[in-house]
Design an enzyme around this catalytic site. Structure first.
Site, PDB file in Angstrom:
ATOM      1  CB  CYS A   7      -0.920  -0.027   1.221  1.00 18.32           C
ATOM      2  SG  CYS A   7      -1.648   1.545   1.654  1.00 18.32           S
ATOM      3  CB  CYS A  10       0.577   1.497   4.188  1.00 14.34           C
ATOM      4  SG  CYS A  10      -1.149   0.937   4.019  1.00 14.34           S
ATOM      5  CB  CYS A 361      -3.986   8.279 -12.800  1.00 15.23           C
ATOM      6  SG  CYS A 361      -5.491   7.308 -12.682  1.00 15.23           S
ATOM      7  CB  CYS A 364      -5.866   8.374 -16.121  1.00 15.55           C
ATOM      8  SG  CYS A 364      -6.453   9.129 -14.577  1.00 15.55           S
TER       9      CYS A 364
END
Length: 426
Positions: A7, A10, A361, A364
């Protein structure tokens, strides 16, 4: 903290979480669970997104952590979770020790049998995560903060909001008196209206609460722990000017420029030099309009006064973060930038579909061929425009809430001020 090793959020939180754990050692225990290695444990807490932060009291799940995610914010929030909702004070020494704090303090002074104390304690229980509360029923305590003449009857009481000593200034009182009948709603309003004063210290933890209004912020090497004298010096220069403009609907704040360095550079176009000690000044309104003071900050405050006079006279030019308007823009998917957004999207006779994206992204990138195919199929429709804008390089206009990527909006004819967000349905 409940997290996974894969993550990204995280990993970003981990250093601050470790710093907070070190500072809280001995008073609050911070722990972490790796859901990759302990999936059954995490499943028991319904973890579906990471990181998930939970608070436990006496081994019992007390709910999700809802505080800031910086080291300072975690420390401050968790310290409010220990001890009573409102600290009982018995002596003047107790009072002075409590209010001599880095953060504001709310103290209630109550006579025996007061009907206000239960309401005060109820408010403290509800608001303890945000504010510090204490109370006293000692008749001799709080004398310097008493009313003259005192209120009559069993409701005789008063509540005082003490501003932090580090923010003391000759331009405003260090405490604010509340004398209305005590209720949770009334105390909440009182704290909201009195907490920050004329020129609060803007931080990463309180920025969302302060930025709900039109706000002028002065950024410099503010650090009340390492450099209290220098921090007070520039704030006093600001407050001297702010006291003359405080009734005109603009709020003021000071902030550490290092905490907001990327924001100043990316959102306001300011090249921050480490060599200068002079403050920089910005204004950001509730509508998202941004202004920067280009003149050098003068120690007598005259440059700040000129900046404010120009602002209130409407003479300042707004700063807009924008890429260059493309000279050629004939592809099926029109390229928008902040400078051209209104001209293209708000054409009254055209429906416009806009995708806000980030070049980094992956979602995207996955959407690009689908979005391009859509634009090609509808290219010949003279009343429809398919467009996209890099939301990381351009200011997103008011009315478009972009919290993640991609985000798609439809601005139909006749409702340009009410764009419709595209929601995926399953």
């Amino acid at each position: 903290i409940i997290s996974t090793i894969m993550c990204g959020h995280c990993k970003k939180l981990a250093p601050d979480f470790a710093k907070a754990a070190s500072r809280l050692k001995g008073s609050v225990q911070l722990a972490k669970v790796d859901c990759t290695a302990n999936p059954d444990t995490c499943k028991g807490f319904g973890a579906s997104a990471y990181p998930l932060l939970k608070v436990f009291r006496n081994g019992v799940d007390a709910g999700s952590y809802t505080g800031p995610r910086t080291a300072d914010g975690i420390v401050q929030y968790m310290r409010t979770q220990t001890g009573p909702d409102s600290v009982p004070l018995r002596t003047e020494e107790d009072l002075q020790a409590f209010v001599n704090n880095y953060d504001p303090s709310i103290v209630g002074f109550f006579p025996p049998g007061s009907t206000g104390l239960p309401e005060f304690l109820k408010a403290a229980a509800q608001l303890r995560e945000q504010f510090r509360f204490a109370h006293s029923v000692e008749p001799d305590l709080g004398g310097p903060h008493s009313l003259d003449p005192p209120l009559e009857g069993p409701q005789t009481l008063h509540v005082v909001l003490f501003r932090p000593p580090r923010l003391s200034s000759r331009f405003e009182e260090g405490s604010v008196l509340f004398t209305d009948p005590v209720s949770v709603a009334a105390l909440r309003r009182f704290i909201r209206d009195s907490l920050y004063g004329m020129c609060p210290h803007l931080t990463l933890e309180n920025k969302e609460r302060l930025r709900v209004r039109d706000l002028l912020t002065v950024y410099y090497d503010l650090d009340y722990r390492r450099n209290p004298t220098g921090s007070k010096y520039w704030r006093n220069r600001v407050m001297k000017v702010a006291s003359r403009y405080s009734s005109r609907g603009l709020s003021f704040a000071v902030a550490n420029k290092h905490d907001f360095l990327s924001e100043l550079e990316e959102d306001f176009g300011l090249g921050m030099s480490e060599a200068t000690e002079l403050p920089v000044v910005t204004i950001k309104t509730r509508l998202g309009h941004k202004f920067t003071m280009r003149e050098e900050f003068t120690r007598d405050g005259s440059s700040l006064e000129r900046f404010l006079d120009d602002y209130f006279s409407g003479l300042l030019k707004r700063f807009i973060k924008s890429q260059t308007v493309p000279e050629i823009n004939n592809s099926p998917v029109k390229v928008l930038v902040a400078e051209s957004f209104e001209e293209v999207v708000n054409q009254p006779e055209k429906d416009v579909l806009v995708q806000f994206f980030s070049p980094r992204c992956p979602h995207c990138k996955k959407l690009t061929p689908v979005y391009t195919e859509l634009a090609e199929q509808l290219y010949l429709d003279p009343n429809l425009i398919i467009a996209e804008m890099d939301a990381t390089a351009n200011d997103v206009p008011l009315g478009y809430d972009v919290q993640g990527f991609p985000t798609i909006y439809f601005a139909p004819v006749g409702k340009k001020d009410q764009p419709i967000r595209y929601e995926v349905t399953h």
